[in-house]
Scaffold this motif. Structure first.
Motif, PDB file in Angstrom:
ATOM      1  N   GLN A 264      73.114  60.934 -34.059  1.00 21.34           N
ATOM      2  CA  GLN A 264      73.230  61.842 -32.924  1.00 21.34           C
ATOM      3  C   GLN A 264      72.906  63.287 -33.294  1.00 21.34           C
ATOM      4  OE1 GLN A 264      76.874  61.369 -30.622  1.00 21.34           O
ATOM      5  NE2 GLN A 264      77.136  59.298 -31.427  1.00 21.34           N
ATOM      6  N   ALA A 265      72.827  63.581 -34.585  1.00 16.93           N
ATOM      7  CA  ALA A 265      72.519  64.935 -35.043  1.00 16.93           C
ATOM      8  C   ALA A 265      72.097  64.852 -36.512  1.00 16.93           C
ATOM      9  CB  ALA A 265      73.726  65.859 -34.893  1.00 16.93           C
ATOM     10  N   MET A 266      71.399  65.892 -36.984  1.00 19.71           N
ATOM     11  CA  MET A 266      70.994  65.956 -38.381  1.00 19.71           C
ATOM     12  C   MET A 266      71.293  67.339 -38.942  1.00 19.71           C
ATOM     13  SD  MET A 266      67.323  63.997 -38.629  1.00 19.71           S
ATOM     14  CE  MET A 266      67.094  62.340 -37.972  1.00 19.71           C
ATOM     15  N   THR A 267      71.658  67.342 -40.226  1.00 25.19           N
ATOM     16  CA  THR A 267      71.791  68.596 -40.961  1.00 25.19           C
ATOM     17  C   THR A 267      70.869  68.520 -42.179  1.00 25.19           C
ATOM     18  OG1 THR A 267      73.693  67.770 -42.237  1.00 25.19           O
ATOM     19  CG2 THR A 267      74.164  68.980 -40.203  1.00 25.19           C
ATOM     20  N   PHE A 268      70.414  69.673 -42.642  1.00 26.87           N
ATOM     21  CA  PHE A 268      69.429  69.718 -43.721  1.00 26.87           C
ATOM     22  C   PHE A 268      69.824  70.727 -44.791  1.00 26.87           C
ATOM     23  CE2 PHE A 268      67.097  68.004 -40.187  1.00 26.87           C
ATOM     24  CZ  PHE A 268      66.155  67.153 -40.747  1.00 26.87           C
ATOM     25  N   ASP A 269      69.658  70.322 -46.031  1.00 25.05           N
ATOM     26  CA  ASP A 269      69.621  71.261 -47.136  1.00 25.05           C
ATOM     27  C   ASP A 269      68.284  71.997 -47.061  1.00 25.05           C
ATOM     28  OD1 ASP A 269      70.269  72.368 -49.787  1.00 25.05           O
ATOM     29  OD2 ASP A 269      68.668  71.043 -50.485  1.00 25.05           O
ATOM     30  N   LEU A 270      68.168  73.115 -47.788  1.00 27.14           N
ATOM     31  CA  LEU A 270      66.916  73.878 -47.783  1.00 27.14           C
ATOM     32  C   LEU A 270      66.260  73.887 -49.161  1.00 27.14           C
ATOM     33  CD1 LEU A 270      68.015  76.914 -45.561  1.00 27.14           C
ATOM     34  CD2 LEU A 270      66.755  74.866 -44.856  1.00 27.14           C
ATOM     35  N   ASP A 271      66.918  74.529 -50.147  1.00 23.22           N
ATOM     36  CA  ASP A 271      66.329  74.674 -51.484  1.00 23.22           C
ATOM     37  C   ASP A 271      66.064  73.311 -52.109  1.00 23.22           C
ATOM     38  OD1 ASP A 271      66.726  77.358 -51.075  1.00 23.22           O
ATOM     39  OD2 ASP A 271      68.431  77.533 -52.448  1.00 23.22           O
ATOM     40  N   ASP A 272      64.831  73.117 -52.557  1.00 20.97           N
ATOM     41  CA  ASP A 272      64.377  71.911 -53.253  1.00 20.97           C
ATOM     42  C   ASP A 272      64.252  70.696 -52.344  1.00 20.97           C
ATOM     43  OD1 ASP A 272      64.133  73.232 -55.713  1.00 20.97           O
ATOM     44  OD2 ASP A 272      66.273  72.972 -56.097  1.00 20.97           O
ATOM     45  N   THR A 273      64.612  70.851 -51.089  1.00 22.95           N
ATOM     46  CA  THR A 273      64.371  69.793 -50.107  1.00 22.95           C
ATOM     47  C   THR A 273      63.068  70.057 -49.371  1.00 22.95           C
ATOM     48  OG1 THR A 273      66.743  69.383 -49.828  1.00 22.95           O
ATOM     49  CG2 THR A 273      65.295  68.638 -48.050  1.00 22.95           C
ATOM     50  N   PHE A 274      62.858  71.307 -48.944  1.00 29.51           N
ATOM     51  CA  PHE A 274      61.617  71.683 -48.260  1.00 29.51           C
ATOM     52  C   PHE A 274      60.622  72.386 -49.181  1.00 29.51           C
ATOM     53  CE2 PHE A 274      64.655  71.501 -44.707  1.00 29.51           C
ATOM     54  CZ  PHE A 274      63.960  70.659 -43.851  1.00 29.51           C
TER      55      PHE A 274
ATOM     56  N   LEU B  40      73.422  62.656 -39.767  1.00 31.55           N
ATOM     57  CA  LEU B  40      72.660  62.371 -40.992  1.00 31.55           C
ATOM     58  C   LEU B  40      72.354  63.685 -41.686  1.00 31.55           C
ATOM     59  CD1 LEU B  40      71.150  60.194 -42.714  1.00 31.55           C
ATOM     60  CD2 LEU B  40      69.090  60.841 -41.430  1.00 31.55           C
ATOM     61  N   HIS B  41      72.804  63.806 -42.932  1.00 31.92           N
ATOM     62  CA  HIS B  41      72.476  64.983 -43.739  1.00 31.92           C
ATOM     63  C   HIS B  41      71.329  64.641 -44.675  1.00 31.92           C
ATOM     64  CE1 HIS B  41      72.913  68.742 -45.892  1.00 31.92           C
ATOM     65  NE2 HIS B  41      72.930  68.081 -47.044  1.00 31.92           N
ATOM     66  N   VAL B  42      70.336  65.528 -44.746  1.00 34.70           N
ATOM     67  CA  VAL B  42      69.141  65.309 -45.554  1.00 34.70           C
ATOM     68  C   VAL B  42      69.104  66.347 -46.663  1.00 34.70           C
ATOM     69  CG1 VAL B  42      66.630  65.111 -45.535  1.00 34.70           C
ATOM     70  CG2 VAL B  42      67.939  64.513 -43.469  1.00 34.70           C
ATOM     71  N   GLY B  43      69.001  65.892 -47.918  1.00 35.74           N
ATOM     72  CA  GLY B  43      68.961  66.847 -49.010  1.00 35.74           C
ATOM     73  C   GLY B  43      68.492  66.224 -50.297  1.00 35.74           C
ATOM     74  N   ASP B  44      68.187  67.096 -51.275  1.00 30.77           N
ATOM     75  CA  ASP B  44      67.597  66.621 -52.531  1.00 30.77           C
ATOM     76  C   ASP B  44      68.623  66.311 -53.597  1.00 30.77           C
ATOM     77  OD1 ASP B  44      67.439  68.911 -54.999  1.00 30.77           O
ATOM     78  OD2 ASP B  44      68.052  69.620 -53.032  1.00 30.77           O
ATOM     79  N   ASN B  45      69.806  66.924 -53.543  1.00 30.35           N
ATOM     80  CA  ASN B  45      70.735  66.842 -54.647  1.00 30.35           C
ATOM     81  C   ASN B  45      71.731  65.699 -54.421  1.00 30.35           C
ATOM     82  OD1 ASN B  45      73.254  67.598 -56.259  1.00 30.35           O
ATOM     83  ND2 ASN B  45      71.750  69.057 -57.042  1.00 30.35           N
ATOM     84  N   LEU B  46      71.758  64.766 -55.360  1.00 34.42           N
ATOM     85  CA  LEU B  46      72.587  63.578 -55.182  1.00 34.42           C
ATOM     86  C   LEU B  46      74.077  63.871 -55.292  1.00 34.42           C
ATOM     87  CD1 LEU B  46      70.368  60.989 -57.046  1.00 34.42           C
ATOM     88  CD2 LEU B  46      70.965  60.949 -54.626  1.00 34.42           C
ATOM     89  N   GLU B  47      74.435  64.961 -55.929  1.00 36.65           N
ATOM     90  CA  GLU B  47      75.847  65.344 -55.970  1.00 36.65           C
ATOM     91  C   GLU B  47      76.195  66.248 -54.793  1.00 36.65           C
ATOM     92  OE1 GLU B  47      79.040  67.962 -58.593  1.00 36.65           O
ATOM     93  OE2 GLU B  47      76.985  67.755 -59.269  1.00 36.65           O
ATOM     94  N   LYS B  48      75.473  67.369 -54.681  1.00 38.35           N
ATOM     95  CA  LYS B  48      75.836  68.367 -53.682  1.00 38.35           C
ATOM     96  C   LYS B  48      75.539  67.891 -52.265  1.00 38.35           C
ATOM     97  CE  LYS B  48      74.934  72.041 -57.017  1.00 38.35           C
ATOM     98  NZ  LYS B  48      74.037  73.154 -57.405  1.00 38.35           N
ATOM     99  N   ASP B  49      74.401  67.255 -52.073  1.00 38.69           N
ATOM    100  CA  ASP B  49      74.011  66.839 -50.728  1.00 38.69           C
ATOM    101  C   ASP B  49      74.476  65.427 -50.390  1.00 38.69           C
ATOM    102  OD1 ASP B  49      72.484  69.150 -49.716  1.00 38.69           O
ATOM    103  OD2 ASP B  49      71.193  68.744 -51.415  1.00 38.69           O
ATOM    104  N   VAL B  50      74.082  64.466 -51.206  1.00 43.07           N
ATOM    105  CA  VAL B  50      74.401  63.074 -50.885  1.00 43.07           C
ATOM    106  C   VAL B  50      75.899  62.810 -51.009  1.00 43.07           C
ATOM    107  CG1 VAL B  50      74.096  60.682 -51.605  1.00 43.07           C
ATOM    108  CG2 VAL B  50      72.113  62.189 -51.390  1.00 43.07           C
ATOM    109  N   ALA B  51      76.464  63.051 -52.193  1.00 39.63           N
ATOM    110  CA  ALA B  51      77.889  62.793 -52.373  1.00 39.63           C
ATOM    111  C   ALA B  51      78.725  63.705 -51.477  1.00 39.63           C
ATOM    112  CB  ALA B  51      78.279  62.970 -53.835  1.00 39.63           C
ATOM    113  N   GLY B  52      78.326  64.977 -51.381  1.00 37.18           N
ATOM    114  CA  GLY B  52      79.064  65.895 -50.512  1.00 37.18           C
ATOM    115  C   GLY B  52      79.095  65.426 -49.082  1.00 37.18           C
ATOM    116  N   ALA B  53      77.948  64.986 -48.579  1.00 36.14           N
ATOM    117  CA  ALA B  53      77.871  64.511 -47.201  1.00 36.14           C
ATOM    118  C   ALA B  53      78.690  63.246 -47.000  1.00 36.14           C
ATOM    119  CB  ALA B  53      76.411  64.269 -46.820  1.00 36.14           C
TER     120      ALA B  53
END
Length: 238
Positions: free
Chosen positions: A11-21, A184-197
């Motif tokens: 229903q919504a998405m959030t995005f990391d910026l650095d190293d994702t885009f 859905l959160h989209v990001g590059d970092n498996l700790e900060k983005d994936v695990a955090g989300a």
């Protein structure tokens, strides 16, 4: 696209910026080089301090003010204050040196454009679901070409801890008024983005612009829901 977990309807998405885009490190390196050159041009005494002193002052700031580790602007300005204090600047002269040096860094830190294809994908997604950005950094969204792509951008600060802490995820969830499990959160970092989300109850998509994506080379204790081969694959999910 590779699935690791079952996805709920998004229903919504959030995005990391650095190293994702974009690959962030080269821009930080260039910005710091420009900042040090500016400092040495206008305050030659700083040349004798250099990066070793910068690293030492940074450790001191984090030790003295732990909250600064979450706020890149406050941290950098505090280190600049120590650098210029070490050469004897005080009062208005100190404030001016900090301001001008930080402005030099920030100009070069955001002196690039995100690829057009990413902007196109974000605009297409925004027609279907609300989008927000959640970043530990402080890039200038407008200058890099992402202005208008997100309803809101959350920056880590001394009062809002950086990922993987849940602060920004929880605030985004409240502002979106959408259940966490439907974001859905989209990001590059498996700790900060994936695990955090995931720990915040979000779903997580792993995507990195700055490196080849290979789970065997990454440090991770939680798998994402999906790994993307391209950002455009998000359009298939909604």
């Amino acid at each position: 696209m590779k699935y690791y977990r079952r996805l709920n309807p998004i229903q919504a998405m959030t995005f990391d910026l650095d190293d994702t885009f974009y690959a962030n490190h080269p821009y930080i390196v260039e910005a710091e080089q420009q900042m040090f050159a500016f400092m040495q041009q206008h305050w030659p005494e700083t040349a004798s301090l250099g990066k070793p002193a910068w690293r030492q002052f940074r450790r001191e700031v984090v030790r003295e003010t732990p909250a600064c580790r979450h706020d890149m602007i406050a941290l950098r300005r505090a280190v600049l204050a120590k650098m210029f204090g070490a050469i004897g600047l005080t009062g208005d002269a100190l404030a001016d040196a900090i301001s001008r040096s930080y402005d030099t860094f920030y100009f070069h830190r955001s002196h690039f454009k995100v690829p057009d294809e990413y902007v196109t994908v974000l605009k297409q997604l925004a027609h279907k679901v609300p989008l927000m950005a959640i970043t530990n950094g402080n890039v200038d969204i407008a200058r890099i070409g992402l202005d208008g792509c997100f309803e809101r951008v959350y920056h880590a600060s001394s009062t809002m801890r950086s990922k993987p802490f849940p602060d920004m995820f929880e605030l985004a969830c409240r502002d979106l008024k959408v259940p966490a499990q439907s974001i859905l959160h989209v990001g590059d970092n498996l700790e900060k983005d994936v695990a955090g989300a995931v720990m915040a109850g979000f779903q997580a998509a792993w995507y990195a612009e700055n490196r080849t994506m290979n789970l065997n080379r990454e440090q991770a204790h939680l798998l994402p829901h999906i790994a993307l081969d391209s950002l455009s694959e998000l359009l298939q999910l909604i």
